[in-house]
Each structure stands twice: as structure tokens, then as C-alpha cells.
Design an enzyme around this catalytic site. Structure first.
Site, PDB file in Angstrom:
ATOM      1  N   HIS A   1      15.460  63.906   1.066  1.00 55.28           N
ATOM      2  CA  HIS A   1      15.408  63.454   2.468  1.00 55.28           C
ATOM      3  C   HIS A   1      16.715  63.830   3.168  1.00 55.28           C
ATOM      4  CE1 HIS A   1      15.057  60.726   5.837  1.00 55.28           C
ATOM      5  NE2 HIS A   1      14.032  60.073   5.351  1.00 55.28           N
TER       6      HIS A   1
ATOM      7  N   GLU B   1      13.207  67.607   5.439  1.00 58.26           N
ATOM      8  CA  GLU B   1      13.062  67.092   4.081  1.00 58.26           C
ATOM      9  C   GLU B   1      12.163  67.994   3.237  1.00 58.26           C
ATOM     10  OE1 GLU B   1      11.838  62.961   4.618  1.00 58.26           O
ATOM     11  OE2 GLU B   1      12.788  62.981   6.582  1.00 58.26           O
TER      12      GLU B   1
HETATM   13  C1  BG6 Z   1      11.419  59.663   7.293  1.00 60.48           C
HETATM   14  C2  BG6 Z   1      10.066  59.148   7.668  1.00 60.48           C
HETATM   15  O1  BG6 Z   1      11.278  60.551   6.232  1.00 60.48           O
HETATM   16  O2  BG6 Z   1      12.244  58.584   6.889  1.00 60.48           O
HETATM   17  C3  BG6 Z   1      10.234  58.132   8.798  1.00 60.48           C
HETATM   18  O3  BG6 Z   1       9.236  60.231   8.057  1.00 60.48           O
HETATM   19  C4  BG6 Z   1      11.187  57.038   8.381  1.00 60.48           C
HETATM   20  O4  BG6 Z   1       8.954  57.589   9.117  1.00 60.48           O
HETATM   21  C5  BG6 Z   1      12.485  57.669   7.937  1.00 60.48           C
HETATM   22  O5  BG6 Z   1      11.405  56.157   9.465  1.00 60.48           O
HETATM   23  C6  BG6 Z   1      13.552  56.684   7.465  1.00 60.48           C
HETATM   24  O6  BG6 Z   1      13.077  55.849   6.459  1.00 60.48           O
HETATM   25  P1  BG6 Z   1      13.983  54.689   5.882  1.00 60.48           P
HETATM   26  O7  BG6 Z   1      13.133  53.929   4.903  1.00 60.48           O
HETATM   27  O8  BG6 Z   1      15.160  55.336   5.226  1.00 60.48           O
HETATM   28  O9  BG6 Z   1      14.407  53.848   7.070  1.00 60.48           O
END
Ligand code: BG6
Length: 299
Positions: A168, A272
Site C-alpha cells: 500500500h 498500490e
Molecule cells: C486504500 C483503500 O487502499 O486504503 C481506501 O482503497 C482506504 O478505501 C485506504 O480508505 C486507507 O485505509 P486505512 O485502513 O489505512 O485507513
């Protein structure tokens, strides 16, 4: 099989384990071709820069650094599910891998690069989670003029397993409104802001003018993030990955996140490298799968 955590004396001189934010242990890498920081919690890369350059990764100034809490920025590893769990609303978003300690199993220098290998296996806690399987994950981080991230997952269970995974990656940009992501032309995507499951189709490079949360499926191509305001770009090549997610929360959603500075959404974009939804990975007992992302900065 990788050994136990290497003794500090067996680490190469370019790697030191020091207390980082909140006292959490972080591997600080100072190689000839690049520098990086990797928290043992989540095997979470929080900084990488080729020598003489600035960090290509974005970290929130309000990220929390506490045991069991996901950091905001860098490269969280999402595994073994992505986003909310499909059937268990109490399960943590993006799986457990980013919240638990990984073991630094090996570190060595290879030419101008520094290679670190982190390892995670199932525990009683993971086996009683929404994904109760036996597994072994090895995450190899190669720090140099390029950053290579390679996640190998092996099914150590006696039944087939199915999982999602994502590197990510939060990239730093000068202004998201002058940023484009190319390489996804014609790729089918699920628009998570629209909330549906229907597939739309991308046309041209991705541009940003509002909250953007797109899950591109069945796409194995490399992407390039062009930061128009700064006049630089980052290329992301990948292998073993059939999905790409592109995300920027924009003002309202960033404002609602306690670990995200109100104005910081203008300075980041997530691209990602992943295998999600229809691209989830299925492994027979004993099988392995490797997903790799390679980041390179061009000026
Ligand atoms: C992204 C998702 O990969 O991660 C989003 O597509 C999400 O929907 C974002 O809001 C952040 O996620 P988190 O759990 O780290 O707040």
C-alpha cells in the site's frame, strides 16, 4: 529456511536497529546507493531515498507509533485481506500483517544495495482471526537507487488458502491536483467512492480533482506517477500482481482521520501493487506466490 533474528554483530555496517517513533524498533539502512527505514512492526518501510535524493515515500506528520496500531504512510503490507473483511465487520481493515511484529531474519550488502529479509508466520492470534490458516511470509526489501519490495507467501496449511495482498505505497507529491498516474488506460476498475461493484473503464492517465479510490483489476502493467508541480516522476514496475489501487482521500476524508494532517492530502498519492477481489491468490498446500514492486525516481 531463514534463521532467527540476526545478532546485531552479524548485521552489515549499513544496517542498525534503533528505537524509532514511540520507541518501536526500526531498521535504519544507510547503503551506498540509497537509504531507508523499516519498522519491524508490519515490516513497514517508512522512508526510502536514492543517495542524494529526497524520500519518495510520504508519511503523515500525525502517524501514530504504537504497538498494534497501523502507521499512516510509507508502505503498509495489507494481508491476508484488503479493506474491510468480506464477512467479519469486527476484523481489522487491511488484515493483520501491518499491525504485528515481523522478524528481521537476514540482512546483507549486495554491491551497492542493502537487502533485508523479514519473516512472518501464523500465531495463535492469527489462527483465531478471520483468516485461520498456517502460512509463512517472507518480505525482501532491497534498498538501492531503486527500492524493490518482494512479498512471498507460502501456504503451510493442509487445505487450499485464498488471500488478498497489497503493498500500500504512499508516494510523496508536491500537489495531487497536478499529479497524474499513467499505465492504467483502458483498465477496468471498481470505483469505491461511488460505492458500487460495477466495473468502469479508465480513459487516459488518472487525474485527481476529488476523493479518488479505484481498484483496477486484471492489470499487470507498470505505472508512472508524474508529479507535475515538482517536475519529477516515480515509475512502479511490478510482477506477480494483477491489481492496482489508486487512492487519495481529499479534504473531508483526510480531515476525518485522526492520524492524517488536515492539509496533508495535497502532498500524497497511494499507488498500490496488489492482488485483490477477483485477483485474490489461491494456493494449494505447500505452494508459494511472490508479488514484487520496484520503485524508481526519475527527475
Ligand atoms: C486504500 C483503500 O487502499 O486504503 C481506501 O482503497 C482506504 O478505501 C485506504 O480508505 C486507507 O485505509 P486505512 O485502513 O489505512 O485507513
Amino acid at each position: 529456511m531463514l534463521s532467527e533474528m540476526p545478532e546485531p554483530s552479524s548485521l552489515p555496517p549499513s544496517v542498525r536497529i534503533v528505537p524509532g517513533g514511540g520507541g518501536l524498533p526500526v531498521a535504519r539502512v544507510r547503503g551506498r546507493a540509497g537509504v531507508a527505514e523499516v519498522y519491524l512492526q508490519g515490516a513497514h518501510v517508512t522512508a526510502w531515498a536514492p543517495t542524494g535524493g529526497r524520500s519518495a515515500l510520504w508519511m503523515s506528520s500525525l502517524s501514530r507509533y504504537a504497538p498494534g496500531t497501523a502507521l499512516r504512510g510509507g508502505v503498509p503490507i495489507c494481508f491476508p485481506w484488503f479493506g474491510p473483511h468480506a464477512s467479519d465487520p469486527t476484523a481489522p481493515a487491511h488484515g493483520f500483517a501491518r499491525r504485528v511484529d515481523w522478524q528481521l531474519a537476514a540482512a546483507h550488502e549486495e554491491g551497492d544495495d542493502v537487502v533485508l529479509a523479514f519473516r512472518l508466520t501464523d500465531t495463535e492470534a492469527t489462527r483465531s482471526s478471520a483468516w485461520p490458516h498456517r502460512f509463512e511470509a517472507v518480505y525482501t526489501v532491497t534498498v538501492g537507487s531503486r527500492l524493490t519490495l518482494s512479498l512471498q507467501v507460502t501456504n503451510r496449511d493442509s487445505v487450499p488458502v485464498l488471500f488478498e495482498e497489497a503493498l500500500h505505497t504512499y508516494l510523496s507529491v508536491q500537489d495531487i491536483r497536478a499529479t497524474t498516474v499513467s499505465g492504467l488506460h483502458d483498465a477496468p476498475f471498481i470505483d469505491r467512492v461511488a460505492g458500487g461493484t460495477a466495473l468502469a473503464r479508465e480513459a487516459g492517465p488518472v487525474r485527481f480533482a476529488a476523493e479518488t479510490d479505484r481498484m483496477y483489476l486484471g492489470t499487470r502493467t507498470a505505472t508512472t506517477v508524474t508529479d507535475g508541480a515538482a517536475g519529477r516522476s516515480v515509475a512502479i514496475e511490478k510482477q506477480g500482481s494483477s491489481s492496482t489501487v489508486v487512492w487519495n482521500p481529499w479534504a473531508a476524508k483526510a480531515g476525518a482521520m485522526a492520524d492524517f494532517g488536515d492539509d496533508e492530502w495535497t502532498g500524497m498519492v497511494c499507488v498500490e501493487t496488489c492482488n485483490v477481489r477477483a485477483d485474490a491468490v489461491r494456493l494449494a498446500p505447500g505452494e508459494s506466490h511472490t508479488m514484487t514492486a520496484v520503485l524508481e525516481v526519475a527527475r
